[in-house]
Design an enzyme around this catalytic site. Sequence first.
Site, PDB file in Angstrom:
ATOM      1  N   ARG A  68       0.813  -1.217   0.000  1.00 37.50           N
ATOM      2  CA  ARG A  68       0.000   0.000   0.000  1.00 37.50           C
ATOM      3  C   ARG A  68       0.847   1.267   0.000  1.00 37.50           C
ATOM      4  O   ARG A  68       0.421   2.289  -0.534  1.00 37.50           O
ATOM      5  CB  ARG A  68      -0.988  -0.030   1.162  1.00 37.50           C
ATOM      6  N   GLU A 105       2.228  -5.457  14.739  1.00 36.31           N
ATOM      7  CA  GLU A 105       1.110  -5.629  15.659  1.00 36.31           C
ATOM      8  C   GLU A 105       0.835  -7.100  15.916  1.00 36.31           C
ATOM      9  O   GLU A 105       0.410  -7.486  16.984  1.00 36.31           O
ATOM     10  CB  GLU A 105      -0.165  -4.996  15.086  1.00 36.31           C
TER      11      GLU A 105
END
Length: 181
Positions: A68, A105
């Site tokens: 992205r 994460e």
Amino acid sequence: MSEERLRTVRDRVRSFPDFPEPGVLFRDISPLLKDPVAFRTLIDLLEDHVRASFPKIDFIAGECLDSRGFLIGLPLAQRLGIGFVPVRKKGKLPGPTESVSYSLEYGKAELEIQSDAVEPGQKVIIVDDLLATGGTMCAACELLKRLQAEILECLVVIELKPLKGSEKLNSIPLYSLLQYD
């Protein structure tokens, strides 16, 4: 920046609760990418910010762990008339590279940059779609620092404020177009 243009971008971000795991609210930019008017508006807003903030930039570096950063960084670099430098997953770039491991994460990962991607002192803005805990952005910053680039700013479309990723950037300025609490 006009509120109307910002709303055009914000309205194309959707939320998915409990993805990729329970308790996570995922912010998805896929609708933004599908809408040519909203995507052009996004790049316009980022270009306006960069041009107003930095008179001299050599490169946009795009974080490309899951592509992205490419999708936003490449058109922004093209608009600015400057080059684009990829920061990729380990093993995706040919030739000599610098690499760094970091925590995500949901696990661990490794990023790389080609050793000759930038010259010492060149001015770089690091672009990604999202800043969460800051692990990926910090890793990209570390790689560019190793190459002795001057990091002007970290630039993201979305910042997830409760995860405090900006605190990990150690005095590197952060610009986020959209913030979510």
